[in-house]
Design an enzyme around this catalytic site. Sequence first.
Site, PDB file in Angstrom:
ATOM      1  N   LYS A 374     -15.258  -2.276  26.784  1.00  0.00           N
ATOM      2  CA  LYS A 374     -15.672  -2.452  28.176  1.00  0.00           C
ATOM      3  C   LYS A 374     -16.581  -3.662  28.339  1.00  0.00           C
ATOM      4  O   LYS A 374     -16.564  -4.338  29.371  1.00  0.00           O
ATOM      5  CB  LYS A 374     -16.389  -1.192  28.675  1.00  0.00           C
ATOM      6  CG  LYS A 374     -15.465  -0.024  28.979  1.00  0.00           C
ATOM      7  CD  LYS A 374     -16.210   1.079  29.716  1.00  0.00           C
ATOM      8  CE  LYS A 374     -15.250   2.184  30.143  1.00  0.00           C
ATOM      9  NZ  LYS A 374     -15.949   3.243  30.918  1.00  0.00           N
ATOM     10  N   PHE A 375     -17.379  -3.926  27.304  1.00  0.00           N
ATOM     11  CA  PHE A 375     -18.261  -5.091  27.361  1.00  0.00           C
ATOM     12  C   PHE A 375     -17.446  -6.378  27.448  1.00  0.00           C
ATOM     13  O   PHE A 375     -17.772  -7.286  28.217  1.00  0.00           O
ATOM     14  CB  PHE A 375     -19.168  -5.116  26.128  1.00  0.00           C
ATOM     15  CG  PHE A 375     -19.879  -6.418  25.928  1.00  0.00           C
ATOM     16  CD1 PHE A 375     -20.919  -6.799  26.769  1.00  0.00           C
ATOM     17  CD2 PHE A 375     -19.506  -7.281  24.906  1.00  0.00           C
ATOM     18  CE1 PHE A 375     -21.580  -8.007  26.588  1.00  0.00           C
ATOM     19  CE2 PHE A 375     -20.155  -8.483  24.719  1.00  0.00           C
ATOM     20  CZ  PHE A 375     -21.193  -8.852  25.567  1.00  0.00           C
ATOM     21  N   ASN A 376     -16.368  -6.485  26.683  1.00  0.00           N
ATOM     22  CA  ASN A 376     -15.529  -7.686  26.727  1.00  0.00           C
ATOM     23  C   ASN A 376     -14.914  -7.892  28.101  1.00  0.00           C
ATOM     24  O   ASN A 376     -14.681  -9.027  28.527  1.00  0.00           O
ATOM     25  CB  ASN A 376     -14.424  -7.601  25.662  1.00  0.00           C
ATOM     26  CG  ASN A 376     -14.939  -7.936  24.272  1.00  0.00           C
ATOM     27  OD1 ASN A 376     -15.891  -8.698  24.130  1.00  0.00           O
ATOM     28  ND2 ASN A 376     -14.322  -7.369  23.248  1.00  0.00           N
ATOM     29  N   TYR A 379     -16.568 -10.208  30.849  1.00  0.00           N
ATOM     30  CA  TYR A 379     -16.390 -11.660  30.905  1.00  0.00           C
ATOM     31  C   TYR A 379     -15.460 -12.070  32.046  1.00  0.00           C
ATOM     32  O   TYR A 379     -15.305 -13.261  32.320  1.00  0.00           O
ATOM     33  CB  TYR A 379     -15.823 -12.185  29.578  1.00  0.00           C
ATOM     34  CG  TYR A 379     -16.866 -12.408  28.516  1.00  0.00           C
ATOM     35  CD1 TYR A 379     -17.574 -13.609  28.446  1.00  0.00           C
ATOM     36  CD2 TYR A 379     -17.153 -11.434  27.573  1.00  0.00           C
ATOM     37  CE1 TYR A 379     -18.533 -13.824  27.470  1.00  0.00           C
ATOM     38  CE2 TYR A 379     -18.110 -11.635  26.593  1.00  0.00           C
ATOM     39  CZ  TYR A 379     -18.795 -12.836  26.546  1.00  0.00           C
ATOM     40  OH  TYR A 379     -19.751 -13.043  25.577  1.00  0.00           O
ATOM     41  N   HIS A 572     -22.462 -13.280  12.936  1.00  0.00           N
ATOM     42  CA  HIS A 572     -22.959 -12.013  13.468  1.00  0.00           C
ATOM     43  C   HIS A 572     -22.871 -10.998  12.328  1.00  0.00           C
ATOM     44  O   HIS A 572     -21.847 -10.918  11.646  1.00  0.00           O
ATOM     45  CB  HIS A 572     -22.075 -11.529  14.617  1.00  0.00           C
ATOM     46  CG  HIS A 572     -22.346 -12.212  15.917  1.00  0.00           C
ATOM     47  ND1 HIS A 572     -22.406 -13.584  16.039  1.00  0.00           N
ATOM     48  CD2 HIS A 572     -22.569 -11.701  17.161  1.00  0.00           C
ATOM     49  CE1 HIS A 572     -22.662 -13.885  17.305  1.00  0.00           C
ATOM     50  NE2 HIS A 572     -22.764 -12.771  18.011  1.00  0.00           N
ATOM     51  N   GLU A 575     -24.889  -5.655  13.296  1.00  0.00           N
ATOM     52  CA  GLU A 575     -25.040  -5.056  14.626  1.00  0.00           C
ATOM     53  C   GLU A 575     -24.510  -3.627  14.611  1.00  0.00           C
ATOM     54  O   GLU A 575     -25.028  -2.752  15.299  1.00  0.00           O
ATOM     55  CB  GLU A 575     -24.304  -5.897  15.666  1.00  0.00           C
ATOM     56  CG  GLU A 575     -24.531  -5.453  17.098  1.00  0.00           C
ATOM     57  CD  GLU A 575     -23.819  -6.349  18.109  1.00  0.00           C
ATOM     58  OE1 GLU A 575     -24.197  -6.306  19.290  1.00  0.00           O
ATOM     59  OE2 GLU A 575     -22.890  -7.094  17.724  1.00  0.00           O
ATOM     60  N   HIS A 594     -28.448 -10.428  14.702  1.00  0.00           N
ATOM     61  CA  HIS A 594     -28.611  -8.977  14.904  1.00  0.00           C
ATOM     62  C   HIS A 594     -29.329  -8.302  13.730  1.00  0.00           C
ATOM     63  O   HIS A 594     -30.517  -8.082  13.792  1.00  0.00           O
ATOM     64  CB  HIS A 594     -27.282  -8.280  15.208  1.00  0.00           C
ATOM     65  CG  HIS A 594     -26.683  -8.685  16.507  1.00  0.00           C
ATOM     66  ND1 HIS A 594     -27.329  -8.502  17.714  1.00  0.00           N
ATOM     67  CD2 HIS A 594     -25.498  -9.278  16.814  1.00  0.00           C
ATOM     68  CE1 HIS A 594     -26.579  -8.962  18.694  1.00  0.00           C
ATOM     69  NE2 HIS A 594     -25.469  -9.449  18.186  1.00  0.00           N
ATOM     70  N   ASP A 650     -26.072 -13.064  25.401  1.00  0.00           N
ATOM     71  CA  ASP A 650     -25.238 -13.321  26.584  1.00  0.00           C
ATOM     72  C   ASP A 650     -26.067 -13.168  27.856  1.00  0.00           C
ATOM     73  O   ASP A 650     -26.095 -12.076  28.450  1.00  0.00           O
ATOM     74  CB  ASP A 650     -24.053 -12.346  26.638  1.00  0.00           C
ATOM     75  CG  ASP A 650     -23.085 -12.530  25.496  1.00  0.00           C
ATOM     76  OD1 ASP A 650     -22.415 -13.572  25.459  1.00  0.00           O
ATOM     77  OD2 ASP A 650     -23.008 -11.628  24.634  1.00  0.00           O
ATOM     78  N   PRO A 651     -26.731 -14.217  28.327  1.00  0.00           N
ATOM     79  CA  PRO A 651     -27.542 -14.100  29.549  1.00  0.00           C
ATOM     80  C   PRO A 651     -26.758 -13.599  30.755  1.00  0.00           C
ATOM     81  O   PRO A 651     -27.312 -12.901  31.604  1.00  0.00           O
ATOM     82  CB  PRO A 651     -28.049 -15.529  29.768  1.00  0.00           C
ATOM     83  CG  PRO A 651     -28.093 -16.118  28.402  1.00  0.00           C
ATOM     84  CD  PRO A 651     -26.909 -15.529  27.679  1.00  0.00           C
TER      85      PRO A 651
END
Length: 747
Positions: A374-376, A379, A572, A575, A594, A650-651
Amino acid sequence: MPLFKLPAEEKQIDDAMRNFAEKVFASEVKDEGGRQEISPFDVDEICPISHHEMQAHIFHLETLSTSTEARRKKRFQGRKTVNLSIPLSETSSTKLSHIDEYISSSPTYQTVPDFQRVQITGDYASGVTVEDFEIVCKGLYRALCIREKYMQKSFQRFPKTPSKYLRNIDGEAWVANESFYPVFTPPVKKGEDPFRTDNLPENLGYHLKMKDGVVYVYPNEAAVSKDEPKPLPYPNLDTFLDDMNFLLALIAQGPVKTYTHRRLKFLSSKFQVHQMLNEMDELKELKNNPHRDFYNCRKVDTHIHAAACMNQKHLLRFIKKSYQIDADRVVYSTKEKNLTLKELFAKLKMHPYDLTVDSLDVHAGRQTFQRFDKFNDKYNPVGASELRDLYLKTDNYINGEYFATIIKEVGADLVEAKYQHAEPRLSIYGRSPDEWSKLSSWFVCNRIHCPNMTWMIQVPRIYDVFRSKNFLPHFGKMLENIFMPVFEATINPQADPELSVFLKHITGFDSVDDESKHSGHMFSSKSPKPQEWTLEKNPSYTYYAYYMYANIMVLNSLRKERGMNTFLFRPHCGEAGALTHLMTAFMIADDISHGLNLKKSPVLQYLFFLAQIPIAMSPLSNNSLFLEYAKNPFLDFLQKGLMISLSTDDPMQFHFTKEPLMEEYAIAAQVFKLSTCDMCEVARNSVLQCGISHEEKVKFLGDNYLEEGPAGNDIRRTNVAQIRMAYRYETWCYELNLIAEGLKSTE
């Protein structure tokens, strides 16, 4: 001759060790997601049952011991108070300098005010037997040697202080060798064109061939047919696997876990006592430091993705502005026809005037926690992939013009803030060999240059997606698409001047994707070679990391030989996922982003402390994806002395203000009650960690920034108290010297 060397037979890890390593890997992967969350203990040693069992075990060993008088004497000598020596200034390049007894006298520095030191007397190896202590020290020593070896081979960074101790243990003289340092492109001089191509080196005409996933360089075609590559340091897979299996066994050993857990608890407690005793003295130092405070000391956003480097309000404002100016401009192409911006929004059944930050829906919320998929999707502005292609991509109908403009505006904000820098990541997927050419053309044609930005390349671990769609025949082709164009531009820079110029602005490679996805594959000698990996299944994290490191190692040697800038491997890591990710990063990564899972492994956490491996932490990002803010180990790591920095990630998804990095610092300061000295220390770490040039670091940190401890700190530029620097350095040396003392008892 060295004082301590492992026998030749011990260097070759036998089948029993390999089998043990496989069992450890299996136990780490099994029930990875749930076990640690269900357990109320961060590490097993905190559990009272295991604590009592360990005490009973030690007592049992003591009572059953039928040693000779010499063994009892050795045990007594090991249990008495040991006065440890700490290297201070470099009085000689061949010998470690010492001070008088640690307990009776304190080290003095010319530039450090007097402060109260924490002195520990008694059994420094309490909790483990002398025999176990010796085993622990041997293991930690070899682990540090492994990291030092891989860092030097690839021209990545390994600190001087542990290197001095390792040479001292070996009985060898330590000699400073700057040839192992990475090379970064110097800053652009005033009036100089950052995209000039008239100073590119000449073409060499070497031949390239990828063999087992690694690019080999040949002087001519005849050498290719004879398989006689240039004498560059090529990787040895068997050695890497032996080292990896050793570390797997080390992090699972009970005595090592007990010892490192106790040392980490000691480091945390010691810092809290130091703060209680010296906080006001540190503050006094900072108050007496003119024209420098937290706001005007340099700080770098060491982990930020270019596609989300703007905040949501900035993106919304740009979308509305572009519609006002370019409504009738053809900006998008479909299979049926080309669309103007106005027609594109009509097709999406929306009008930019009606958009709000809420309807834009790019901010991560409660729904994204533990849901990387869901985070992807965040974008995609308004959930429309067409808007992502138009505004956040480099390869589209308008050649990434909008994306370039947004990045320039973010860069202008950084220049206006003056003291903030960023290292945005641009993506290379490895789907086709022309990706590098397109990306470099976008970069140069749009003249994307900002003095407050350096650039990195991120490689998403999505081979399985490309293979399932038949874009790639095997994993080796993906590696070839990623690295072959860079090698060609290094050998023949004038053949592709745009790519050659672009590579000057690149400082490192990143490996990115959802770490919580398990591949279930353990990288071993039985693993398929990259050209044989035709499965639709994704290779493991370690498999990806090794082949990225292997090619970067060869590439750096070639570029260093040509007088070009080199690259760091900064993935990365930690995480989510298995501890093997962090173990791999300890071996071959310059630094990581992370590192949350270090709290689950005291051995790896202690090794990261000893080697001072930089970690870019992003608590706000973790809060939305994997770990609640209050549970973030940021403060714990800072207190123990790990080298951590703050970053935004990711601001666009996680921040609200025009200065997301300051927002990150502000929230951390409030939640964790950080002092000014704490924040300035983290900011200084970020500058040391980042890939800006040596000349800029001298300007931001001081002439001696490469020295460790208070000698390398210029308080006039960093605003970090010398008392804090002295405390950190002495504590670090104390822990390293424990290993040296443990190995002396084996002689």
